[in-house]
Structure formats: C-alpha cells, structure tokens
Design an enzyme around this catalytic site. Structure first.
Site, PDB file in Angstrom:
ATOM      1  N   SER A 197      51.489  60.081  63.430  1.00  0.00           N
ATOM      2  CA  SER A 197      50.346  60.349  62.547  1.00  0.00           C
ATOM      3  C   SER A 197      49.571  61.566  63.034  1.00  0.00           C
ATOM      4  O   SER A 197      50.127  62.657  63.090  1.00  0.00           O
ATOM      5  CB  SER A 197      49.446  59.106  62.467  1.00  0.00           C
ATOM      6  OG  SER A 197      48.439  59.279  61.506  1.00  0.00           O
ATOM      7  N   THR A 198      48.298  61.393  63.418  1.00  0.00           N
ATOM      8  CA  THR A 198      47.464  62.519  63.822  1.00  0.00           C
ATOM      9  C   THR A 198      48.094  63.270  64.989  1.00  0.00           C
ATOM     10  O   THR A 198      48.426  62.680  66.007  1.00  0.00           O
ATOM     11  CB  THR A 198      46.063  62.031  64.228  1.00  0.00           C
ATOM     12  OG1 THR A 198      45.549  61.174  63.216  1.00  0.00           O
ATOM     13  CG2 THR A 198      45.120  63.211  64.429  1.00  0.00           C
TER      14      THR A 198
ATOM     15  N   HIS B 280      52.310  60.371  58.533  1.00  0.00           N
ATOM     16  CA  HIS B 280      51.230  60.162  57.573  1.00  0.00           C
ATOM     17  C   HIS B 280      50.803  61.511  56.999  1.00  0.00           C
ATOM     18  O   HIS B 280      50.223  62.340  57.701  1.00  0.00           O
ATOM     19  CB  HIS B 280      50.040  59.481  58.259  1.00  0.00           C
ATOM     20  CG  HIS B 280      50.365  58.113  58.770  1.00  0.00           C
ATOM     21  ND1 HIS B 280      49.678  57.523  59.808  1.00  0.00           N
ATOM     22  CD2 HIS B 280      51.294  57.199  58.390  1.00  0.00           C
ATOM     23  CE1 HIS B 280      50.171  56.316  60.039  1.00  0.00           C
ATOM     24  NE2 HIS B 280      51.158  56.100  59.188  1.00  0.00           N
TER      25      HIS B 280
END
Length: 396
Positions: free
Chosen positions: A214-215, A241
């Site tokens: 994700s991040t 994501h």
C-alpha cells in the site's frame, strides 16, 4: 516532538489556502511555505528546507513535471506527493511523475469545494505523515509517527471541518488538543512477540507469488521489479492500493523497467508463467481453477479492510487454490490489510516474507503480518528482489 514541515506548490490560491487549512489544522504538521509554480518552489526549498512537498501538475512558468526534472537534477531528496486534477484525466502523466521520483499521488476532488474534501483530507494527511515523518527522521528530527495522525484525524469531525470552511478564511485554525502523555504513547510502537502459526503441511514447490502493498508501494515495487530475476518462471499477483483508472498505466510503467512481463489483470485470463498481474483499481483479484489450470477472477465485492482491491482477498484466494505451493509477500502500507490471510497462507504451508521496519514507508501491514505469525522472515526493500528470486529458484 518536531512538526512535519510542508511546502505547498499549486497555482490556485484557493487550493493553496484549502490545503494549508487541512495541514495547519492537524497537530504535528505545519505549512512552512507556499508557491504558485515550480520555480518558486525551488526557491522556497532553499529558504525553508521542508520535510515534504505537495505538488500540483498544471502550473505556469514551471509545471509539476518540469519541477520534478529539476528536483532530480539538483538531487533534492525531499519527498513529493502529487495532488492534481490532471491525475483524474491523465494517468500517464501521474505515472511520469512517479518515474521522475514523486513518492505518491492523490487526486483532487471534482471542484475546489466538494463533498469529498474530507476524504481527500484523510488521504492527504496519511501520505504527508507517512513520507514526511520518514524523511524527517532521516534528517535527525523526532516527528510524530503516522499512527498518531490516524488517531488525530478522527478528532477532526466533519461538522468542525465545515464550520472552519464557512468561517473567515483568515481566521486562525483551531487544532484539537491532546494530552502530551497521549501524544507520546502514539510514538511508542509496542513490540509484540509474533503469534506462533504451525503449518498443517510442509512447504511445497512455489507455483505463484502474491504481493500485498500500500503506502510507499509505487516506488517500492519499482525497486523490486527492476531487480527481479529475469529467469523467474512463477507468475506474480500484486495488490497495490491504487484508485480506479491508474493501475493500467502503473502496470505499463513497471513493464518498462521489469525484465518480466507486467500487465493489468483481466477477468478470465489464464495465469501465465513469468508474468506479473496488477490488480485493477476498484476490483478484488482472486484465482479460480479449472481442469488443472488457473485463471484470474475479478470481483466487485464489498471492500475488505477499507480497500478494493484488498490484499486479504487475494491471499485468501491463493491459500484456497495453491495451499502450500505459494510465496506470500506483505510490504509497506498503513493499516492491516493482508495480515490475517497471510497468516492463513502460512498455516497452509506456503512460504512468506515481510518487509522490515527500517525500509518501510509505513510499517503497518508488515508489522501486523509479523505479529499475527504470517511472516516467516523480514527482509529489507533493498534485498527483497533477491530474496523473492532465491526462494522461487530454490522451490521451483
């Protein structure tokens, strides 16, 4: 604690003011400079030395892409989060920004004043906290950690935000107050001993590799895939994501630097060797089996852990189909998506890896994966490609 200092570069005075109010309304962050174009931003960097930059793309004099080129030439390491309406119309431009060294991106709402502004504010604070705090720590500061901002953001109720917007634009922003002891508690990440997961079968040969991230993911995946073994035979499924409309361009940008084929996954396609499949934005990616062959199945089922695509959904499907014949990898990201089902994948007997704390932009997903017993071994980003390649060769 040191505030995370932010430079805002956007040609719209209204947008600069709106972003400033979001940032200055968050304990632990402050705007130290504003610029209306890239040239001004370069000058402001020398004056203020911010921890992170929020960058528009379409600007006069020097646009965002030109700024990123100049930043690269000047070897400026300050992370950049691209915030632009262009991103909703041109994913390729956003990918070019990432290729030029932008850390991540977020799309502006449809208008300057939008019902979605609170959602954009949440995402913006998450990214600034994640990238800005890591850079600040490397400069010797002691900033608030990202987990603090997640809790802090919950204190900014929607009605308070609307009230501030309706107030005088020059009125001082009222920051929510937290007890100092409570703030310090958010900066002390408790180290938990991992749960012991006992596999129900021995690890088999690796037939597929599944990565949840994700991040911090866009650049981390670039680092991994450009160094992946070009002889690797197993297919790779990836949940990153990312919003709908961007994953195709993201896959194409990765394909330029990766020795394997990279593409956005399509419904019903047969899973082929030496191919990397990126889950499309707003779709879960799963695996189906028919007559001994495996196929991609995309679903629009409800979000899992607040995400679609979800790493948990992918790992769950891989565990059911491949059992002990997979390699699951969980990497940098906020929250816990993927952690529970990575533990299930490990229980089935599959091999697993997790990114280590030091190299993660946010040690959230890999930390929870480790604590839940799903991670056999923690690996730095620098060594992740080699570790994946070595396991894939050893257990081919």
């Amino acid at each position: 604690m040191d505030d995370i200092s932010v430079l805002i570069c956007d040609d719209s005075a209204l947008m600069r003011n709106l972003i400033s109010r979001i940032i200055d309304g968050t304990e632990g962050m402050k705007v130290v400079a504003k610029a209306s174009n890239g040239q001004q931003a370069l000058e402001k960097i020398e004056e203020t030395n911010p921890d992170i930059i929020v960058l528009d793309i379409e600007m006069p004099v020097m646009n965002g892409i030109e700024f990123l080129r100049a930043r690269k030439e000047k070897r400026i390491k300050i992370p950049v989060v691209v915030l632009s309406s262009v991103a909703t119309k041109g994913a390729a431009v956003t990918m070019e920004a990432l290729e030029l060294g932008a850390a991540d991106f977020i799309t502006k709402p449809a208008g300057s004043v939008s019902a979605d502004i609170s959602e954009v504010a949440d995402q913006l604070i998450d990214m600034l906290a994640s990238y800005g705090s890591q850079y600040a720590r490397r400069q010797g500061k002691i900033p608030y950690i990202p987990e603090f901002f997640q809790k802090q953001r919950k204190l900014l109720k929607a009605e308070s935000f609307v009230a501030n917007k309706k107030a005088d634009e020059n009125a001082p922003v009222q920051k929510p107050k937290l007890d100092p002891a409570q703030i310090l508690s958010f900066n002390t990440v408790e180290k938990k001993e991992p749960v012991v997961v006992t596999p129900i079968r021995e690890g088999g040969n690796i037939e597929v590799i599944a990565i949840g991230i994700s991040t911090g993911g866009p650049n981390a995946l670039r680092d991994v895939f450009k160094m992946i073994d070009p002889r690797l035979k197993q297919p790779i499924l990836v949940v990153q994501h990312m919003p709908k409309g961007f994953t195709k361009a993201f896959a194409e940008s990765l394909d330029k630097i990766c020795p394997l084929s990279v593409k956005e996954a399509e419904e019903g396609e047969k899973i082929m060797p030496s191919t990397i499949y990126i889950a499309p934005g707003d779709n879960h990616i799963t695996v189906t089996e028919n007559a001994g062959e495996r196929f991609i199945h995309l679903t629009h089922d409800a979000q899992r852990n607040g995400h679609r695509p979800s790493a948990d959904v992918m790992f769950e499907s891989v565990a059911k189909v491949y059992k002990n014949h997979a390699l699951g990898v969980i990497m940098t990201g906020m929250g816990r998506d993927g952690a529970a089902e990575l533990a299930e994948l490990r229980k089935q007997g599959s091999w697993t890896l997790g990114q280590d704390e030091e190299s993660s932009i946010v040690y959230g997903m890999p930390r929870v994966g480790w604590e839940m017993g799903g991670v056999q071994k923690q690996v730095s980003l620098m060594k992740m490609a080699d570790e994946i390649s070595a396991l894939a060769r050893e257990h081919a």
